[in-house]
Write a protein that holds these residues in place. Structure first.
Motif, PDB file in Angstrom:
ATOM      1  N   GLY A  97       0.887  -1.301   0.044  1.00  0.00           N
ATOM      2  CA  GLY A  97       0.013  -0.031  -0.062  1.00  0.00           C
ATOM      3  C   GLY A  97       0.864   1.151  -0.043  1.00  0.00           C
ATOM      4  O   GLY A  97       1.744   1.287  -0.573  1.00  0.00           O
ATOM      5  N   GLU A  98       0.430   2.353   0.687  1.00  0.00           N
ATOM      6  CA  GLU A  98       1.074   3.631   0.845  1.00  0.00           C
ATOM      7  C   GLU A  98       2.462   3.622   1.436  1.00  0.00           C
ATOM      8  O   GLU A  98       3.129   4.673   1.395  1.00  0.00           O
ATOM      9  N   TYR A  99       2.806   2.331   2.101  1.00  0.00           N
ATOM     10  CA  TYR A  99       4.144   2.430   2.995  1.00  0.00           C
ATOM     11  C   TYR A  99       5.083   1.747   2.137  1.00  0.00           C
ATOM     12  O   TYR A  99       6.399   1.422   2.450  1.00  0.00           O
ATOM     13  N   VAL A 100       5.160   1.481   0.757  1.00  0.00           N
ATOM     14  CA  VAL A 100       6.083   1.157  -0.112  1.00  0.00           C
ATOM     15  C   VAL A 100       6.088   1.631  -1.481  1.00  0.00           C
ATOM     16  O   VAL A 100       5.084   2.214  -1.860  1.00  0.00           O
ATOM     17  N   GLU A 101       7.253   1.925  -1.888  1.00  0.00           N
ATOM     18  CA  GLU A 101       7.362   2.398  -3.270  1.00  0.00           C
ATOM     19  C   GLU A 101       8.061   1.149  -4.295  1.00  0.00           C
ATOM     20  O   GLU A 101       9.157   0.789  -3.871  1.00  0.00           O
ATOM     21  N   VAL A 102       7.221   0.799  -5.238  1.00  0.00           N
ATOM     22  CA  VAL A 102       7.519  -0.555  -5.927  1.00  0.00           C
ATOM     23  C   VAL A 102       8.144  -0.066  -7.379  1.00  0.00           C
ATOM     24  O   VAL A 102       7.500   0.707  -7.870  1.00  0.00           O
ATOM     25  N   LYS A 103       9.191  -0.972  -7.700  1.00  0.00           N
ATOM     26  CA  LYS A 103       9.884  -0.676  -9.125  1.00  0.00           C
ATOM     27  C   LYS A 103       9.803  -2.092  -9.625  1.00  0.00           C
ATOM     28  O   LYS A 103      10.084  -3.014  -8.724  1.00  0.00           O
ATOM     29  N   ASN A 104       9.568  -2.152 -10.675  1.00  0.00           N
ATOM     30  CA  ASN A 104       9.835  -3.475 -11.425  1.00  0.00           C
ATOM     31  C   ASN A 104      11.138  -3.426 -12.319  1.00  0.00           C
ATOM     32  O   ASN A 104      11.407  -2.533 -13.024  1.00  0.00           O
ATOM     33  N   LEU A 105      12.364  -4.663 -12.124  1.00  0.00           N
ATOM     34  CA  LEU A 105      13.373  -4.356 -12.971  1.00  0.00           C
ATOM     35  C   LEU A 105      13.226  -4.353 -14.332  1.00  0.00           C
ATOM     36  O   LEU A 105      13.991  -3.541 -15.074  1.00  0.00           O
ATOM     37  N   PHE A 106      12.175  -5.049 -15.037  1.00  0.00           N
ATOM     38  CA  PHE A 106      12.053  -5.019 -16.466  1.00  0.00           C
ATOM     39  C   PHE A 106      10.849  -4.426 -16.851  1.00  0.00           C
ATOM     40  O   PHE A 106       9.813  -4.569 -16.084  1.00  0.00           O
ATOM     41  N   ILE A 107      10.768  -3.407 -17.899  1.00  0.00           N
ATOM     42  CA  ILE A 107       9.673  -2.661 -18.041  1.00  0.00           C
ATOM     43  C   ILE A 107       9.546  -2.751 -19.259  1.00  0.00           C
ATOM     44  O   ILE A 107      10.207  -3.077 -20.133  1.00  0.00           O
ATOM     45  N   GLY A 108       8.225  -2.244 -19.832  1.00  0.00           N
ATOM     46  CA  GLY A 108       8.019  -1.963 -21.342  1.00  0.00           C
ATOM     47  C   GLY A 108       7.944  -3.079 -22.100  1.00  0.00           C
ATOM     48  O   GLY A 108       8.423  -3.240 -23.412  1.00  0.00           O
ATOM     49  N   GLY A 109       7.488  -4.260 -21.550  1.00  0.00           N
ATOM     50  CA  GLY A 109       7.227  -5.659 -22.086  1.00  0.00           C
ATOM     51  C   GLY A 109       8.631  -6.271 -22.354  1.00  0.00           C
ATOM     52  O   GLY A 109       8.566  -7.264 -23.159  1.00  0.00           O
ATOM     53  N   ALA A 110       9.584  -5.874 -21.710  1.00  0.00           N
ATOM     54  CA  ALA A 110      10.953  -6.601 -21.743  1.00  0.00           C
ATOM     55  C   ALA A 110      10.534  -8.186 -21.233  1.00  0.00           C
ATOM     56  O   ALA A 110      10.006  -8.457 -20.337  1.00  0.00           O
ATOM     57  N   ASP A 111      11.500  -8.919 -21.777  1.00  0.00           N
ATOM     58  CA  ASP A 111      11.578 -10.166 -21.709  1.00  0.00           C
ATOM     59  C   ASP A 111      12.264 -10.641 -20.082  1.00  0.00           C
ATOM     60  O   ASP A 111      13.592 -10.277 -20.006  1.00  0.00           O
ATOM     61  N   PRO A 112      11.681 -10.872 -18.916  1.00  0.00           N
ATOM     62  CA  PRO A 112      12.073 -10.898 -17.644  1.00  0.00           C
ATOM     63  C   PRO A 112      13.208 -12.219 -17.639  1.00  0.00           C
ATOM     64  O   PRO A 112      13.797 -12.269 -16.344  1.00  0.00           O
ATOM     65  N   HIS A 113      13.277 -12.986 -18.567  1.00  0.00           N
ATOM     66  CA  HIS A 113      14.086 -14.218 -18.618  1.00  0.00           C
ATOM     67  C   HIS A 113      15.586 -13.641 -18.883  1.00  0.00           C
ATOM     68  O   HIS A 113      16.503 -14.465 -18.725  1.00  0.00           O
ATOM     69  N   GLU A 114      15.630 -12.354 -19.277  1.00  0.00           N
ATOM     70  CA  GLU A 114      16.867 -11.987 -19.672  1.00  0.00           C
ATOM     71  C   GLU A 114      17.758 -11.797 -18.562  1.00  0.00           C
ATOM     72  O   GLU A 114      17.581 -11.543 -17.520  1.00  0.00           O
ATOM     73  N   SER A 115      19.088 -12.193 -18.810  1.00  0.00           N
ATOM     74  CA  SER A 115      20.062 -12.166 -17.516  1.00  0.00           C
ATOM     75  C   SER A 115      20.888 -10.963 -17.605  1.00  0.00           C
ATOM     76  O   SER A 115      21.639 -10.607 -16.777  1.00  0.00           O
ATOM     77  N   SER A 116      21.300 -10.222 -18.598  1.00  0.00           N
ATOM     78  CA  SER A 116      22.172  -9.172 -18.783  1.00  0.00           C
ATOM     79  C   SER A 116      21.223  -7.982 -18.229  1.00  0.00           C
ATOM     80  O   SER A 116      20.123  -7.874 -18.485  1.00  0.00           O
ATOM     81  N   LEU A 117      22.134  -7.028 -17.570  1.00  0.00           N
ATOM     82  CA  LEU A 117      21.275  -5.922 -16.993  1.00  0.00           C
ATOM     83  C   LEU A 117      21.959  -4.682 -17.364  1.00  0.00           C
ATOM     84  O   LEU A 117      23.342  -4.595 -17.728  1.00  0.00           O
ATOM     85  N   SER A 118      21.196  -3.607 -17.401  1.00  0.00           N
ATOM     86  CA  SER A 118      21.734  -2.081 -17.547  1.00  0.00           C
ATOM     87  C   SER A 118      22.327  -1.621 -16.473  1.00  0.00           C
ATOM     88  O   SER A 118      22.218  -2.093 -15.402  1.00  0.00           O
ATOM     89  N   ALA A 119      23.059  -0.301 -16.762  1.00  0.00           N
ATOM     90  CA  ALA A 119      23.728   0.362 -15.501  1.00  0.00           C
ATOM     91  C   ALA A 119      22.562   0.918 -14.592  1.00  0.00           C
ATOM     92  O   ALA A 119      22.766   0.843 -13.379  1.00  0.00           O
ATOM     93  N   LYS A 120      21.566   1.219 -15.007  1.00  0.00           N
ATOM     94  CA  LYS A 120      20.132   1.673 -14.318  1.00  0.00           C
ATOM     95  C   LYS A 120      19.655   0.734 -13.694  1.00  0.00           C
ATOM     96  O   LYS A 120      19.163   0.801 -12.393  1.00  0.00           O
ATOM     97  N   GLN A 121      19.471  -0.641 -14.296  1.00  0.00           N
ATOM     98  CA  GLN A 121      19.133  -1.712 -13.438  1.00  0.00           C
ATOM     99  C   GLN A 121      19.760  -1.971 -12.270  1.00  0.00           C
ATOM    100  O   GLN A 121      19.430  -2.520 -11.257  1.00  0.00           O
TER     101      GLN A 121
END
Length: 305
Positions: free
Chosen positions: A42-66
């Motif tokens: 609820g209001e006590y968390v700020e949630v981000k998801n590592l992969f956005i915009g329909g990116a394949d979450p099985h991807e193992s390589s990460l960007s500097a932002k990630q």
């Protein structure tokens, strides 16, 4: 001087989750977990998801932002069961012990389709099918694990997290009941699937899996011989075929054309919309598609094939 120290200390407490204004910074690995965390925290968390915009979450390589998001988070909620291959590369042992939340803790996994150690078809990290969230009963266990992790991090709001989790699990139970009612009334529940993402759901609701097109470890897709066998059975017995947004579009088109059976795209949710209502919306949409295809209402749904 003493008063200044007290004021500074109180201000510091306000910045600590559980004591004041600061929210728990949560990073999730897939869209379903994002949905669960938002609803429980609820209001006590700020949630981000590592992969956005329909990116394949099985991807193992990460960007500097990630990588920056990983290191700046308070908690990292993952699915586990070999899905997040980046964990060992991105997190130190200390970070794992402090931040990592494995949401599938307590769930007994099923073996990935096509995984055979003796045949060497896949690496050990691919041994288990990770798609537990598609069964709302198993998703409830994930929600409870998330609630416990948030409570440990922010004990001041423990009862709120517990209440939110209970409320959300009641919604998952409604989805479970809806699947039972609708699918139990349909005698014809046999299908081919592109991959094994829906095995937990199929096992729960009595969907007979005639076969999996692309099994674990089959790099480049199925062999021509296997594909020909699947297409032959599909065509003769008129068994429906389901695929997902991440399925190979060229191969899907060929199967639909040659199999000449009912087919439809269903969503495994990994790269779905990051929204609090996503799970409920997609689960109900998938159910409607199952019912239409099993009932013979539609021939081919999605992608205009």
């Amino acid at each position: 001087m003493g008063r200044t120290v007290v004021i500074a200390f109180l201000f510091f407490l306000l910045l600590i989750p559980g004591y004041g204004l600061a929210k728990i910074q949560v990073l999730t690995s897939i869209a379903p977990l994002y949905c669960f965390c938002v609803n429980v925290g609820g209001e006590y968390v700020e949630v981000k998801n590592l992969f956005i915009g329909g990116a394949d979450p099985h991807e193992s390589s990460l960007s500097a932002k990630q990588l920056k998001d990983i290191h700046s988070s308070d908690l990292i909620v993952i699915n586990g069961l070999g899905m997040e291959h980046w964990v060992d590369l991105a997190l130190s042992a200390e970070e794992k012990s402090k931040k990592l939340v494995v949401s599938t803790l307590g769930i007994s996994p099923i073996t990935a389709a096509g995984y055979h150690v003796e045949k060497g078809l896949a690496q050990p990290e691919y041994a288990f099918n990770p798609h537990v969230w598609l069964d709302p009963n198993l998703a409830s266990i994930q929600v409870m694990n998330i609630s416990k992790a948030l409570s440990l991090r922010d004990p001041l709001h423990k009862e709120i997290f517990k209440r939110n989790a209970t409320l959300y699990i009641s919604k998952l139970k409604e989805i479970d009941q809806l699947y039972q009612q609708k699918l139990d009334s349909n005698r014809s529940k046999k299908a081919f699937f592109y991959n094994d993402a829906f095995m937990y759901l199929a096992n729960r609701y009595g969907i007979v899996v005639a076969g999996i097109v692309e099994e674990c470890g089959e790099r480049g897709g199925p062999s021509p011989r296997k594909l020909a066998t699947i297409l032959g059975v599909m065509k003769i017995k008129k068994i429906p075929f389901f695929y997902t947004p991440f399925s190979n579009a060229f191969l899907v088109k060929e199967i639909i054309r040659e199999g000449q059976s009912r087919s439809a795209e269903i969503d495994a949710m990994e790269g779905a919309e990051l929204h609090p209502l996503m799970y409920e919306k997609v689960a109900k949409k998938n159910l409607a598609i199952f019912m239409d295809v099993f009932g013979g209402i539609i021939l081919s749904f999605k992608r205009n094939f």
